[in-house]
Design a protein around this motif. Structure first.
Motif, PDB file in Angstrom:
ATOM      1  N   TRP A  78       0.829  -1.203   0.000  1.00 48.23           N
ATOM      2  CA  TRP A  78       0.000   0.000   0.000  1.00 48.23           C
ATOM      3  C   TRP A  78       0.861   1.250   0.000  1.00 48.23           C
ATOM      4  O   TRP A  78       1.902   1.306   0.646  1.00 48.23           O
ATOM      5  CB  TRP A  78      -0.913  -0.004   1.230  1.00 48.23           C
ATOM      6  CG  TRP A  78      -1.906  -1.110   1.160  1.00 48.23           C
ATOM      7  CD1 TRP A  78      -1.724  -2.399   1.579  1.00 48.23           C
ATOM      8  CD2 TRP A  78      -3.209  -1.045   0.600  1.00 48.23           C
ATOM      9  NE1 TRP A  78      -2.848  -3.135   1.317  1.00 48.23           N
ATOM     10  CE2 TRP A  78      -3.779  -2.335   0.717  1.00 48.23           C
ATOM     11  CE3 TRP A  78      -3.960  -0.027   0.012  1.00 48.23           C
ATOM     12  CZ2 TRP A  78      -5.059  -2.619   0.263  1.00 48.23           C
ATOM     13  CZ3 TRP A  78      -5.237  -0.320  -0.430  1.00 48.23           C
ATOM     14  CH2 TRP A  78      -5.770  -1.603  -0.300  1.00 48.23           C
ATOM     15  N   PHE A  79       0.395   2.263  -0.730  1.00 46.48           N
ATOM     16  CA  PHE A  79       1.089   3.542  -0.830  1.00 46.48           C
ATOM     17  C   PHE A  79       0.085   4.676  -0.674  1.00 46.48           C
ATOM     18  O   PHE A  79      -1.060   4.551  -1.100  1.00 46.48           O
ATOM     19  CB  PHE A  79       1.747   3.705  -2.215  1.00 46.48           C
ATOM     20  CG  PHE A  79       2.688   2.602  -2.573  1.00 46.48           C
ATOM     21  CD1 PHE A  79       4.027   2.692  -2.242  1.00 46.48           C
ATOM     22  CD2 PHE A  79       2.227   1.486  -3.251  1.00 46.48           C
ATOM     23  CE1 PHE A  79       4.899   1.666  -2.582  1.00 46.48           C
ATOM     24  CE2 PHE A  79       3.091   0.466  -3.596  1.00 46.48           C
ATOM     25  CZ  PHE A  79       4.432   0.551  -3.266  1.00 46.48           C
ATOM     26  N   ARG A  80       0.520   5.784  -0.101  1.00 51.94           N
ATOM     27  CA  ARG A  80      -0.258   7.024  -0.122  1.00 51.94           C
ATOM     28  C   ARG A  80       0.301   7.833  -1.282  1.00 51.94           C
ATOM     29  O   ARG A  80       1.500   7.849  -1.512  1.00 51.94           O
ATOM     30  CB  ARG A  80      -0.085   7.814   1.171  1.00 51.94           C
ATOM     31  CG  ARG A  80      -0.910   9.082   1.173  1.00 51.94           C
ATOM     32  CD  ARG A  80      -0.628   9.933   2.406  1.00 51.94           C
ATOM     33  NE  ARG A  80      -1.415  11.137   2.369  1.00 51.94           N
ATOM     34  CZ  ARG A  80      -1.162  12.199   1.611  1.00 51.94           C
ATOM     35  NH1 ARG A  80      -0.138  12.205   0.802  1.00 51.94           N
ATOM     36  NH2 ARG A  80      -1.933  13.253   1.650  1.00 51.94           N
ATOM     37  N   LEU A  81      -0.578   8.463  -2.040  1.00 48.34           N
ATOM     38  CA  LEU A  81      -0.078   9.200  -3.193  1.00 48.34           C
ATOM     39  C   LEU A  81      -0.418  10.675  -3.115  1.00 48.34           C
ATOM     40  O   LEU A  81      -1.342  11.087  -2.418  1.00 48.34           O
ATOM     41  CB  LEU A  81      -0.608   8.599  -4.505  1.00 48.34           C
ATOM     42  CG  LEU A  81      -2.114   8.709  -4.753  1.00 48.34           C
ATOM     43  CD1 LEU A  81      -2.448   9.948  -5.550  1.00 48.34           C
ATOM     44  CD2 LEU A  81      -2.589   7.474  -5.484  1.00 48.34           C
ATOM     45  N   GLU A  82       0.363  11.442  -3.818  1.00 45.58           N
ATOM     46  CA  GLU A  82       0.112  12.857  -4.034  1.00 45.58           C
ATOM     47  C   GLU A  82      -0.002  13.081  -5.529  1.00 45.58           C
ATOM     48  O   GLU A  82       0.648  12.389  -6.311  1.00 45.58           O
ATOM     49  CB  GLU A  82       1.244  13.711  -3.457  1.00 45.58           C
ATOM     50  CG  GLU A  82       1.339  13.639  -1.954  1.00 45.58           C
ATOM     51  CD  GLU A  82       2.426  14.540  -1.395  1.00 45.58           C
ATOM     52  OE1 GLU A  82       3.104  15.237  -2.178  1.00 45.58           O
ATOM     53  OE2 GLU A  82       2.604  14.533  -0.172  1.00 45.58           O
ATOM     54  N   ALA A  83      -0.835  14.016  -5.911  1.00 50.09           N
ATOM     55  CA  ALA A  83      -1.001  14.338  -7.331  1.00 50.09           C
ATOM     56  C   ALA A  83      -0.783  15.830  -7.516  1.00 50.09           C
ATOM     57  O   ALA A  83      -1.109  16.622  -6.635  1.00 50.09           O
ATOM     58  CB  ALA A  83      -2.397  13.953  -7.800  1.00 50.09           C
ATOM     59  N   TYR A  84      -0.216  16.181  -8.618  1.00 52.59           N
ATOM     60  CA  TYR A  84       0.024  17.589  -8.923  1.00 52.59           C
ATOM     61  C   TYR A  84      -0.956  18.012 -10.007  1.00 52.59           C
ATOM     62  O   TYR A  84      -0.676  17.923 -11.187  1.00 52.59           O
ATOM     63  CB  TYR A  84       1.484  17.803  -9.321  1.00 52.59           C
ATOM     64  CG  TYR A  84       2.388  17.405  -8.187  1.00 52.59           C
ATOM     65  CD1 TYR A  84       2.573  18.261  -7.114  1.00 52.59           C
ATOM     66  CD2 TYR A  84       2.982  16.155  -8.137  1.00 52.59           C
ATOM     67  CE1 TYR A  84       3.359  17.895  -6.037  1.00 52.59           C
ATOM     68  CE2 TYR A  84       3.764  15.775  -7.064  1.00 52.59           C
ATOM     69  CZ  TYR A  84       3.955  16.650  -6.016  1.00 52.59           C
ATOM     70  OH  TYR A  84       4.724  16.272  -4.944  1.00 52.59           O
TER      71      TYR A  84
END
Length: 71
Positions: free
Chosen positions: A20-26
């Protein structure tokens, strides 16, 4: 990522074995605010499939698209 009709126990096993990963989006509509945006990614145990659900509570209108930078 999961096959329809499998038992709850099998789903739990696959969830526990996934990475599992937490993501950020630009993006203009995704501000990476802890209380407004949510993005995770789950990599299947066999490393062949990925699921990436994301949601935001950020206000966005089609007029914003004119200033949006996208792919």
């Amino acid at each position: 990522m999961f096959t329809p009709g499998v038992s709850a126990e099998e789903v739990e096993r696959q969830v526990r074995q996934s990475t599992w990963f937490r993501l950020e989006a630009y993006a203009d509509w995704f501000h990476n605010d802890i209380d407004a945006d949510y993005g995770i990614a789950a990599l299947s145990p066999d490393c062949r499939r990925i699921a990436v659900p994301a949601a935001t509570d950020t206000d966005w209108t089609p007029a914003d698209e004119a200033t949006s930078v996208g792919c």
